[in-house]
Design a protein around this motif. Sequence first.
Motif, mmCIF file in Angstrom:
data_model
loop_
_atom_site.group_PDB
_atom_site.id
_atom_site.type_symbol
_atom_site.label_atom_id
_atom_site.label_comp_id
_atom_site.label_asym_id
_atom_site.label_seq_id
_atom_site.Cartn_x
_atom_site.Cartn_y
_atom_site.Cartn_z
ATOM 1 N N ILE A 4 0.841 -1.211 0.000
ATOM 2 C CA ILE A 4 0.000 0.000 0.000
ATOM 3 C C ILE A 4 0.875 1.261 0.000
ATOM 4 C CG2 ILE A 4 -1.728 1.311 1.309
ATOM 5 C CD1 ILE A 4 -2.950 -1.320 2.212
ATOM 6 N N ASP A 5 1.965 1.228 0.790
ATOM 7 C CA ASP A 5 2.888 2.370 0.825
ATOM 8 C C ASP A 5 3.482 2.631 -0.559
ATOM 9 O OD1 ASP A 5 2.459 2.808 3.466
ATOM 10 O OD2 ASP A 5 4.290 1.845 4.173
ATOM 11 N N ILE A 6 3.919 1.546 -1.222
ATOM 12 C CA ILE A 6 4.490 1.658 -2.571
ATOM 13 C C ILE A 6 3.480 2.305 -3.517
ATOM 14 C CG2 ILE A 6 5.302 0.324 -4.593
ATOM 15 C CD1 ILE A 6 7.344 0.153 -2.486
ATOM 16 N N LEU A 7 2.221 1.855 -3.385
ATOM 17 C CA LEU A 7 1.142 2.377 -4.230
ATOM 18 C C LEU A 7 0.984 3.883 -4.025
ATOM 19 C CD1 LEU A 7 -1.120 1.328 -6.177
ATOM 20 C CD2 LEU A 7 -2.623 1.260 -4.199
ATOM 21 N N GLY A 8 1.025 4.318 -2.758
ATOM 22 C CA GLY A 8 0.903 5.738 -2.441
ATOM 23 C C GLY A 8 2.044 6.558 -3.038
ATOM 24 N N TYR A 9 3.271 6.052 -2.894
ATOM 25 C CA TYR A 9 4.431 6.773 -3.453
ATOM 26 C C TYR A 9 4.358 6.822 -4.978
ATOM 27 C CZ TYR A 9 6.899 7.198 0.966
ATOM 28 O OH TYR A 9 7.254 7.555 2.241
ATOM 29 N N LEU A 10 3.932 5.684 -5.597
ATOM 30 C CA LEU A 10 3.834 5.620 -7.054
ATOM 31 C C LEU A 10 2.797 6.629 -7.553
ATOM 32 C CD1 LEU A 10 4.852 4.083 -9.548
ATOM 33 C CD2 LEU A 10 2.992 2.456 -9.234
ATOM 34 N N ALA A 11 1.640 6.676 -6.855
ATOM 35 C CA ALA A 11 0.573 7.606 -7.231
ATOM 36 C C ALA A 11 1.077 9.051 -7.162
ATOM 37 C CB ALA A 11 -0.627 7.423 -6.300
ATOM 38 N N GLY A 12 1.723 9.400 -6.043
ATOM 39 C CA GLY A 12 2.237 10.761 -5.858
ATOM 40 C C GLY A 12 3.291 11.118 -6.895
ATOM 41 N N THR A 13 4.175 10.151 -7.173
ATOM 42 C CA THR A 13 5.235 10.393 -8.150
ATOM 43 C C THR A 13 4.643 10.630 -9.542
ATOM 44 O OG1 THR A 13 6.671 8.934 -6.862
ATOM 45 C CG2 THR A 13 7.383 9.450 -9.099
ATOM 46 N N LEU A 14 3.672 9.793 -9.935
ATOM 47 C CA LEU A 14 3.054 9.960 -11.253
ATOM 48 C C LEU A 14 2.393 11.330 -11.388
ATOM 49 C CD1 LEU A 14 1.336 6.571 -12.214
ATOM 50 C CD2 LEU A 14 3.372 7.609 -13.209
ATOM 51 N N VAL A 15 1.640 11.727 -10.337
ATOM 52 C CA VAL A 15 0.929 13.007 -10.380
ATOM 53 C C VAL A 15 1.917 14.169 -10.541
ATOM 54 C CG1 VAL A 15 -0.415 14.604 -8.937
ATOM 55 C CG2 VAL A 15 -1.167 12.247 -9.202
ATOM 56 N N VAL A 16 3.042 14.104 -9.814
ATOM 57 C CA VAL A 16 4.030 15.188 -9.890
ATOM 58 C C VAL A 16 4.790 15.137 -11.227
ATOM 59 C CG1 VAL A 16 6.192 16.056 -8.913
ATOM 60 C CG2 VAL A 16 4.294 15.473 -7.415
ATOM 61 N N ILE A 17 5.249 13.933 -11.598
ATOM 62 C CA ILE A 17 6.037 13.765 -12.820
ATOM 63 C C ILE A 17 5.231 14.145 -14.068
ATOM 64 C CG2 ILE A 17 7.064 11.951 -14.308
ATOM 65 C CD1 ILE A 17 8.859 13.010 -12.004
ATOM 66 N N SER A 18 3.892 13.991 -13.982
ATOM 67 C CA SER A 18 3.045 14.311 -15.131
ATOM 68 C C SER A 18 3.183 15.779 -15.552
ATOM 69 C CB SER A 18 1.580 13.993 -14.825
ATOM 70 O OG SER A 18 1.028 14.937 -13.936
ATOM 71 N N LEU A 19 3.671 16.623 -14.649
ATOM 72 C CA LEU A 19 3.865 18.042 -14.995
ATOM 73 C C LEU A 19 5.033 18.243 -15.948
ATOM 74 C CD1 LEU A 19 3.344 19.627 -11.474
ATOM 75 C CD2 LEU A 19 2.003 20.217 -13.492
ATOM 76 N N LEU A 20 5.977 17.280 -15.943
ATOM 77 C CA LEU A 20 7.207 17.445 -16.729
ATOM 78 C C LEU A 20 6.953 17.562 -18.236
ATOM 79 C CD1 LEU A 20 10.263 17.703 -16.245
ATOM 80 C CD2 LEU A 20 10.451 15.233 -16.510
ATOM 81 N N PRO A 21 6.149 16.638 -18.852
ATOM 82 C CA PRO A 21 5.903 16.775 -20.297
ATOM 83 C C PRO A 21 5.283 18.123 -20.662
ATOM 84 C CG PRO A 21 4.847 14.769 -19.442
ATOM 85 C CD PRO A 21 5.503 15.439 -18.281
ATOM 86 N N GLN A 22 4.417 18.663 -19.763
ATOM 87 C CA GLN A 22 3.803 19.970 -20.053
ATOM 88 C C GLN A 22 4.856 21.079 -19.993
ATOM 89 O OE1 GLN A 22 0.272 20.721 -20.830
ATOM 90 N NE2 GLN A 22 1.566 22.347 -21.613
#
Lengths: 84, 84
Positions: A4-22
């Motif tokens: 569950i912890d891994i899932l939380g970190y993965l979710a947060g990382t994806l949301v933040v990293i998604s800003l990079l392509p923009q």
Amino acid sequence: MFFIDILGYLAGTLVVISLLPQTIKSWKTKSTKDLSLSRYIIYVAGLILWITYAILIKNGPVAIMNGIGLILAGSILYLKLKYK
Amino acid sequence: MFFIDILGYLAGTLVVISLLPQTIKSWKTKSTKDLSLSRYIIYVAGLILWITYAILIKNGPVAIMNGIGLILAGSILYLKLKYK
């Protein structure tokens, strides 16, 4: 719990990293007409509050993740103001 | 502690609500050229993981907040695919 912890970190990382392509796209094309200015003003304000909250509750990962988000969203806001 | 909780909710609300002006703008102008497609694909994926995480840790407010975010970000992704 570990999964569950891994899932939380993965979710947060994806949301933040998604800003990079923009950020890269806006920086390369120098065109930000379709981006909403108020979206990025409210977003940057929200991220600043998020970081303040994370510091107050002493949650390092959340502070760092939102700090990276603030740098990226702040860059997009700068590009929006520059190339509007 | 109460003040800190309010700050957390306010931060989360601002971050989610900030998607609304972008949804409205993209919907009104029917122009999404400057939006990064990969940004919204990664973002939607991250929000789905976030909601899964919130459900697993039984955190209702986080699930609801990210659910609203998913509806808004999903709408922007739809508009991006429609008017690319």
